[in-house]
Design a protein around this motif. Sequence first.
Motif: not given
Length: 166
Positions: A146-159
């Motif tokens: 999903l997209q990061s809340g701080e930067d829409p260009r950055r994506w994160v995966a579940p840990d």
Amino acid sequence: MEASQPTLAPFAHVMFCKRNPADCQADGRGDVSVQATPQALQTIRAINGEVNRAIRAVNDPPGPLGDVWTLAPKKGDCDDYAVTKRHRLIAAGIPVAALRLVVARTRSGEGHAVVLVRTNDGDLVLDNRTSKIRPWGETDLTLMKLQSGEDPRRWVAPDQALALRR
């Protein structure tokens, strides 16, 4: 829901941002939640329904070059619904930092994209497959990224410690 491991953005999202840079800008608010007031929830429900009715569902052509994320097409697939809903929610005053594009898998294993709205009452999912807006935990989706809340260009995966906000 929480996810913190950096991951690659979907290639189609990278190309979407090249074509629509204003839709990929942070608003400087960091990670925020929307107050789930009756007015805010009505706005979210209205936009979800309007976009679901405005786009005729069709799959993209197979292959990586067929996956194009498009704002407000007459016909499109789940990612087109998702970016259009996000765009409309931002225009309606919902903070960028409270919205996430999500790439997930359905119970049947199909790749799927939705919009997640972070509220003080939990994370709500706007899905083109239904007019109902549901908490994340009440969907058939498994989070992939999903997209990061701080930067829409950055994506994160579940840990390993994925926390769902209900």
